[in-house]
Structures are given as structure tokens and as C-alpha cells.
Design a protein around this motif. Structure first.
Motif, PDB file in Angstrom:
ATOM      1  N   ASP A 181       0.825  -1.211   0.000  1.00 11.13           N
ATOM      2  CA  ASP A 181       0.000   0.000   0.000  1.00 11.13           C
ATOM      3  C   ASP A 181       0.860   1.262   0.000  1.00 11.13           C
ATOM      4  O   ASP A 181       0.530   2.265  -0.642  1.00 11.13           O
ATOM      5  CB  ASP A 181      -0.928   0.011   1.216  1.00 11.13           C
ATOM      6  CG  ASP A 181      -2.108  -0.934   1.046  1.00 11.13           C
ATOM      7  OD1 ASP A 181      -2.245  -1.524  -0.034  1.00 11.13           O
ATOM      8  OD2 ASP A 181      -2.885  -1.078   2.011  1.00 11.13           O
ATOM      9  N   VAL A 207       2.066   1.864  -3.430  1.00 12.80           N
ATOM     10  CA  VAL A 207       0.960   2.417  -4.216  1.00 12.80           C
ATOM     11  C   VAL A 207       0.815   3.909  -3.936  1.00 12.80           C
ATOM     12  O   VAL A 207       0.643   4.728  -4.851  1.00 12.80           O
ATOM     13  CB  VAL A 207      -0.361   1.685  -3.901  1.00 12.80           C
ATOM     14  CG1 VAL A 207      -1.559   2.446  -4.476  1.00 12.80           C
ATOM     15  CG2 VAL A 207      -0.335   0.269  -4.452  1.00 12.80           C
ATOM     16  N   LEU A 264       1.072   6.939  -6.636  1.00 12.00           N
ATOM     17  CA  LEU A 264      -0.074   7.831  -6.812  1.00 12.00           C
ATOM     18  C   LEU A 264       0.328   9.299  -6.706  1.00 12.00           C
ATOM     19  O   LEU A 264      -0.196  10.155  -7.425  1.00 12.00           O
ATOM     20  CB  LEU A 264      -1.158   7.518  -5.773  1.00 12.00           C
ATOM     21  CG  LEU A 264      -2.069   6.330  -6.062  1.00 12.00           C
ATOM     22  CD1 LEU A 264      -2.931   6.008  -4.840  1.00 12.00           C
ATOM     23  CD2 LEU A 264      -2.968   6.591  -7.267  1.00 12.00           C
ATOM     24  N   GLY A 323      -6.166   6.003  -9.954  1.00 13.41           N
ATOM     25  CA  GLY A 323      -6.142   4.778  -9.168  1.00 13.41           C
ATOM     26  C   GLY A 323      -6.226   3.530 -10.034  1.00 13.41           C
ATOM     27  O   GLY A 323      -5.534   2.534  -9.788  1.00 13.41           O
ATOM     28  N   VAL A 337      -2.820   2.859 -11.615  1.00 14.21           N
ATOM     29  CA  VAL A 337      -1.868   2.268 -10.672  1.00 14.21           C
ATOM     30  C   VAL A 337      -2.203   0.801 -10.409  1.00 14.21           C
ATOM     31  O   VAL A 337      -1.316  -0.063 -10.384  1.00 14.21           O
ATOM     32  CB  VAL A 337      -1.845   3.073  -9.361  1.00 14.21           C
ATOM     33  CG1 VAL A 337      -1.032   2.342  -8.292  1.00 14.21           C
ATOM     34  CG2 VAL A 337      -1.255   4.451  -9.596  1.00 14.21           C
ATOM     35  N   ALA A 338      -3.493   0.485 -10.228  1.00 16.67           N
ATOM     36  CA  ALA A 338      -3.897  -0.907 -10.010  1.00 16.67           C
ATOM     37  C   ALA A 338      -3.486  -1.777 -11.191  1.00 16.67           C
ATOM     38  O   ALA A 338      -2.953  -2.888 -11.018  1.00 16.67           O
ATOM     39  CB  ALA A 338      -5.406  -0.979  -9.795  1.00 16.67           C
ATOM     40  N   CYS A 359      -8.977  -2.454  -7.837  1.00 12.77           N
ATOM     41  CA  CYS A 359      -9.245  -1.257  -8.645  1.00 12.77           C
ATOM     42  C   CYS A 359     -10.007  -0.231  -7.817  1.00 12.77           C
ATOM     43  O   CYS A 359      -9.688   0.970  -7.835  1.00 12.77           O
ATOM     44  CB  CYS A 359     -10.051  -1.633  -9.893  1.00 12.77           C
ATOM     45  SG  CYS A 359      -9.088  -2.492 -11.157  1.00 12.77           S
ATOM     46  N   CYS A 419      -7.534   1.283  -5.089  1.00 18.36           N
ATOM     47  CA  CYS A 419      -6.605   2.286  -5.598  1.00 18.36           C
ATOM     48  C   CYS A 419      -7.344   3.582  -5.936  1.00 18.36           C
ATOM     49  O   CYS A 419      -6.805   4.680  -5.729  1.00 18.36           O
ATOM     50  CB  CYS A 419      -5.867   1.754  -6.827  1.00 18.36           C
ATOM     51  SG  CYS A 419      -4.621   0.495  -6.440  1.00 18.36           S
ATOM     52  N   PHE A 440      -7.769   5.250  -2.614  1.00 12.80           N
ATOM     53  CA  PHE A 440      -6.526   5.890  -2.186  1.00 12.80           C
ATOM     54  C   PHE A 440      -6.310   7.205  -2.931  1.00 12.80           C
ATOM     55  O   PHE A 440      -5.813   8.182  -2.358  1.00 12.80           O
ATOM     56  CB  PHE A 440      -5.333   4.967  -2.439  1.00 12.80           C
ATOM     57  CG  PHE A 440      -5.253   3.772  -1.529  1.00 12.80           C
ATOM     58  CD1 PHE A 440      -6.052   3.668  -0.401  1.00 12.80           C
ATOM     59  CD2 PHE A 440      -4.370   2.740  -1.802  1.00 12.80           C
ATOM     60  CE1 PHE A 440      -5.972   2.555   0.435  1.00 12.80           C
ATOM     61  CE2 PHE A 440      -4.282   1.628  -0.970  1.00 12.80           C
ATOM     62  CZ  PHE A 440      -5.085   1.538   0.150  1.00 12.80           C
ATOM     63  N   VAL A 447      -3.999   6.873   1.653  1.00 14.39           N
ATOM     64  CA  VAL A 447      -3.788   5.458   1.974  1.00 14.39           C
ATOM     65  C   VAL A 447      -4.324   5.090   3.361  1.00 14.39           C
ATOM     66  O   VAL A 447      -5.023   4.088   3.520  1.00 14.39           O
ATOM     67  CB  VAL A 447      -2.283   5.113   1.868  1.00 14.39           C
ATOM     68  CG1 VAL A 447      -2.023   3.697   2.361  1.00 14.39           C
ATOM     69  CG2 VAL A 447      -1.817   5.255   0.427  1.00 14.39           C
TER      70      VAL A 447
END
Length: 300
Positions: free
Chosen positions: A166, A169, A173, A184, A187-188, A229, A232, A235, A240
């Protein structure tokens, strides 16, 4: 409350629902396929790698990661895969309604790591929300008898793996244009394409060519990819740590869903529990919801 916060909370709740269903499918795979958790990890992530490739073609991103970003995505993917493997092993021996809420302890670890690594300082009320989440996890662990130390170690390994993933991620982001949920999704897709590549060499084992294994793994892949999905996207909207607190509502969802599954007769997936144990689990899950409310009020 802003529209971005409402969006983020909605995505987080969607994540919680999809994950709760995924845990049931994972237990079903391990119990019905005769295969190991490693086999589920390999097959499901090859499928999710394919989903990610299609999603990247649809999104057609203008941003391309640097070599440093690729290394970070690879490290995050490996940490996540280690956590996922540990969790699948735990779900072989314990019901999802008991294990899922324990993952709420991830929040306190993530908050500490975020404060140390990302300079995201939390207010006192937000730390109280984190501690409430940890207390809820302890209460849920005490319901129905204590778990063996081996399983608790595996749950801890899953929590640490997810936290490190996380955080990676979150770093990626921060480098992307602030365009909300599509950021998001991008990134996923990058993380799960990388995860699919990492596990690809293992797919050539003989067991992976059995069609029934792929059929049993497909619901796991679909529900987990949808969850990630949404996570993200969550987030990207609310960060996060707060995203993980909203995600912790999966504990309440998993308890109720597990009760319903056992009630209709799928006792190989969920066992019947006494009314006292059920309400104790509900109490622990509600503590998670209070943590969400407290964290939100502190941000206002």
C-alpha cells in the motif's frame, strides 16, 4: 464533506464488499480444488495480469514509469504476493468471518509506516481512531477461542506485506496527475500486470493446466481485481491511511456474510457459531466503523 471524500468512502466500501466475497471464494478454492494456496496465487494473478493488460489498453496512459518507479512497483508487488500467499494459507484452516476483521490491525502498522516514510503526520484524534481499529482486531481474535500462534504469525505476515504494498501504491499515486479515480485504476493495472509477470514462470507447472483449477480461480481473480481497482481509486481520493480505515468495514460485512453463508448450509465455507460469539464479532466490527467516523471527524 467534499465530493472527493464521498467518492473515496464509496470506493472503500465497494472494496470491502468485494474483498469479503473474495475470501469466501478463496476458502472454496483451497477446500474444493485439492491444490495449495501457491497454486491459487499463480493462476489468479496470471488472470489478473491479463485483466490489467486490457485495462491499460483502455486507459492509454500518457504517463510512463521511470526505472525507479518500475523497481518500486516490483517491490510492492512482491510484498503484496507474499502477504496474499500467507492469507490464503490461513484461510485453509480458519473461516473468513474470523480472519477478515483481524486484517484491521493493518491500520496501526500502516499509520506508523506512513508517518515514518511519507511524512503524513496524524492528529491525536486520528491516532485514537487507529488504536480503536487495533482494539477491534483484538476483540475479534478473542471471539470463538484464540487462534494458534502459527496462524497469527501468518496473519501478521499478510498484514506487513499488504502495508508495504500500500505504501508503494501511495508513492506512485503521488507522482501521477491528480485526476481522481482514473489515476487509481492506472496504478492498479500497473501493479497487477507486474504481479502477473512475477508469477508467470510458475504457471508452466503441470497442475496449472487443469481446466477445473482455472475455473475455480476465476471468481477469486474477478472479485479481487475489482476490489483492488476500487481500493486504488479510494486511495487516489482520500489517501492510503484513511482509505484503509474505510476498507476495514469489510470486517462487519464478512461477519454478516459468513453468518448468512453458514445459515443457508455452506458449512464447509463458514461454520455455525454461537449467538455470543456472533455478537462479539459484530461488536468488534462496529468498533472499526467508529474508527472510520472518528478519523473522518478529525479531518473535517
Amino acid at each position: 464533506m467534499t465530493s472527493a471524500q464521498l467518492q473515496g468512502i464509496g470506493f472503500g466500501l465497494g472494496t470491502a464488499v468485494c474483498q469479503s466475497v473474495y475470501y469466501l471464494f478463496t476458502r472454496r478454492f483451497v477446500l474444493c480444488s485439492g491444490q495449495t494456496p501457491l497454486q491459487l496465487l499463480v493462476v489468479s494473478h496470471v488472470l489478473m495480469g491479463l485483466f490489467s493488460a486490457v485495462l491499460l489498453l483502455v486507459l492509454r496512459p500518457l504517463w510512463l514509469p521511470s526505472w525507479g518507479d518500475v523497481a518500486l512497483i516490483l517491490a510492492g508487488s512482491i510484498s503484496y504476493l507474499a502477504g496474499q500467499l500467507a492469507l490464503a494459507r490461513v484461510l485453509r484452516d480458519e473461516s473468513s468471518s474470523r480472519i477478515t476483521p483481524l486484517l484491521g490491525s493493518k491500520i496501526i502498522v500502516l499509520a506508523l509506516l506512513s508517518a515514518l516514510c511519507l511524512q503524513q503526520h496524524l492528529l491525536p484524534a486520528q491516532w485514537l481512531a487507529v488504536l480503536l481499529s487495533a482494539g477491534a482486531a483484538w476483540l475479534l481474535n478473542e471471539s470463538g477461542g484464540r487462534m494458534p500462534a502459527t496462524l497469527l504469525v501468518l496473519v501478521s505476515a499478510a498484514v506487513l506485506g499488504y502495508c508495504l504494498s500500500d505504501l508503494s501504491v501511495g508513492v506512485i499515486l503521488q507522482q501521477l496527475p491528480a485526476d481522481g479515480p482514473p489515476r487509481g485504476l492506472l496504478v492498479a493495472a500497473m501493479f497487477y500486470l507486474m504481479s502477473g509477470i512475477v508469477v508467470l514462470p510458475f504457471v508452466f507447472r503441470r497442475e496449472a493446466h487443469v481446466g477445473r483449477i482455472w475455473a475455480l480461480a476465476l471468481p477469486c481473480a474477478l472479485t479481487w481485481f475489482a476490489a483492488m481497482c476500487l481500493l486504488c481509486a479510494c486511495f487516489a481520493c482520500i489517501g492510503v491511511v484513511f482509505g484503509n480505515i474505510v476498507q476495514a468495514t469489510r470486517g462487519l460485512i464478512a461477519v454478516v456474510l459468513g453468518w448468512a453463508v453458514a445459515r443457508i448450509g455452506f458449512t464447509h465455507l463458514e461454520v455455525h457459531v454461537s449467538r455470543r460469539v456472533f455478537w462479539r464479532r459484530i461488536a468488534g466490527a462496529v468498533l472499526m466503523l467508529l474508527a472510520v467516523a472518528l478519523y473522518l471527524c478529525a479531518r473535517a
